[in-house]
Scaffold this motif. Structure first.
Motif, mmCIF file in Angstrom:
data_model
loop_
_atom_site.group_PDB
_atom_site.id
_atom_site.type_symbol
_atom_site.label_atom_id
_atom_site.label_comp_id
_atom_site.label_asym_id
_atom_site.label_seq_id
_atom_site.Cartn_x
_atom_site.Cartn_y
_atom_site.Cartn_z
ATOM 1 N N ALA A 179 53.935 10.171 58.129
ATOM 2 C CA ALA A 179 54.819 10.355 56.971
ATOM 3 C C ALA A 179 54.451 11.617 56.204
ATOM 4 C CB ALA A 179 54.744 9.134 56.056
ATOM 5 N N VAL A 184 56.484 13.958 53.371
ATOM 6 C CA VAL A 184 56.448 13.034 52.237
ATOM 7 C C VAL A 184 55.251 13.376 51.357
ATOM 8 C CG1 VAL A 184 56.273 10.620 51.541
ATOM 9 C CG2 VAL A 184 57.564 11.226 53.589
ATOM 10 N N LEU A 189 54.015 8.605 48.130
ATOM 11 C CA LEU A 189 53.756 7.508 49.053
ATOM 12 C C LEU A 189 52.765 6.517 48.449
ATOM 13 C CD1 LEU A 189 54.253 6.193 51.730
ATOM 14 C CD2 LEU A 189 52.608 7.747 52.790
ATOM 15 N N GLY A 218 58.827 1.294 57.962
ATOM 16 C CA GLY A 218 59.319 2.282 57.003
ATOM 17 C C GLY A 218 59.803 1.696 55.688
ATOM 18 N N TRP A 220 58.410 1.654 52.989
ATOM 19 C CA TRP A 220 58.021 2.520 51.873
ATOM 20 C C TRP A 220 59.120 3.520 51.519
ATOM 21 C CZ3 TRP A 220 58.295 7.503 53.490
ATOM 22 C CH2 TRP A 220 58.180 7.740 54.868
ATOM 23 N N GLN A 221 60.018 3.797 52.468
ATOM 24 C CA GLN A 221 61.023 4.839 52.255
ATOM 25 C C GLN A 221 61.937 4.528 51.068
ATOM 26 O OE1 GLN A 221 62.987 5.238 56.047
ATOM 27 N NE2 GLN A 221 61.363 6.518 56.897
ATOM 28 N N GLU A 225 62.507 6.995 47.921
ATOM 29 C CA GLU A 225 63.857 7.451 47.569
ATOM 30 C C GLU A 225 64.203 7.073 46.129
ATOM 31 O OE1 GLU A 225 66.266 5.662 50.537
ATOM 32 O OE2 GLU A 225 65.580 7.014 52.152
#
Length: 285
Positions: A179, A184, A189, A218, A220-221, A225
């Motif tokens: 990531a 990122v 993160l 994923g 965490w995305q 965002e």
């Protein structure tokens, strides 16, 4: 009171905790070689348990000690073994690794060699120095130091996850590194992990995702965002507010009395107003 030291180059390669432990391991290996003790498979060894290391380094947690030893093994600064006759004894033995001793033993100079007594005889005369008996390794490649820093960042991010739901550490760290490599931001993160940990704090453990699944899928995305969206909204609100304040100044509104010097400085920097307009409104930066 004992004092702990470390090699700055090794600290740059594997971190401060590992460098301090490496210094201790090296000391005992050198002492064993001087006394011709614990020679196995062409190398001199020392041994210690995690709890014993904890006594030596009370400022390090068991987890930090294990991580430090793993880093030393991964960097080939040490190797691990087990030479106990008791198959239930899991005490680990340590020798200097290939990046320090590629031939398996500490490399002695002719002057230092005479400090050793023959096998079975008393060790070297008092006053002989056993310091710096191994040749210093070449200055590490900058990519190694960078990798060590990235490992510390990844470890920090993972440590923010609910501790009792961490599983598959290697998978987690791999996903985190990927990531970060994809662009990122590390702080974003880490904040995503902390937010999930906070949200799930009141959940029963069965409702909290295991860390390897959380990173691999994923999840965490969405948090990252959301952070980006919140920043955009905050920036838009700030821009709108600045535009309104700039209008007050240009119109010499009575509201100008509420404008602070900090706001004036920010408006000048953003070029929404000029110095002449500031002065005409009776303000100063």
């Amino acid at each position: 009171m004992s004092r702990h030291s470390f090699d700055p180059e090794i600290a740059g390669r594997v971190g401060l905790n590992a460098a301090v432990i490496f210094q201790n391991i090296t000391f005992w290996i050198e002492k064993n070689q001087a006394n011709r003790r614990n020679l196995r498979n062409g190398r001199y060894w020392t041994y210690n348990s995690i709890s014993a290391f904890g006594e030596l380094f009370p400022y390090l947690s068991e987890k930090q000690i294990r991580t430090a030893l793993e880093k030393l093994v991964s960097a080939e600064l040490i190797i691990k073994g087990n030479f106990s006759d008791d198959r239930y004894d899991r005490t680990c033995w340590y020798a200097l690794g290939n990046s320090i001793c590629p031939i398996g033993q500490i490399d002695l100079t002719e002057r230092e060699n005479d400090a050793f007594a023959p096998e079975g005889k008393p060790s070297a005369p008092e006053g002989k120095s056993y310091k710096n008996r191994y040749k210093p390794y070449q200055k590490p490649n900058p990519s190694h130091a960078k990798a060590a820093v990235e490992d510390e960042v990844s470890e920090k991010i993972l440590s923010a996850y609910p501790e009792d739901r961490i599983r598959g550490k290697a998978v987690c760290l791999s996903q985190i590194r990927q990531a970060l490599a994809d662009g990122v931001d590390a702080k974003d993160l880490e904040e995503a992990v902390r937010t999930y940990a906070s949200e799930s704090e009141g959940f029963t453990r069965s409702k909290v995702c295991f860390s390897d699944n959380w990173f691999a899928s994923g999840r965490w995305q969405a948090y990252v965002e959301k952070q980006a969206e919140d920043r955009e909204k905050a920036a838009a609100l700030q821009a709108d507010h600045q535009a309104r304040v700039a209008c007050w100044i240009r119109d010499r509104s009575p509201m100008c009395k509420h404008i602070t010097p900090t706001q004036v400085t920010a408006l000048l920097a953003s070029k929404l107003v000029t110095q002449i307009q500031i002065e005409a409104a009776g303000l100063r930066a």
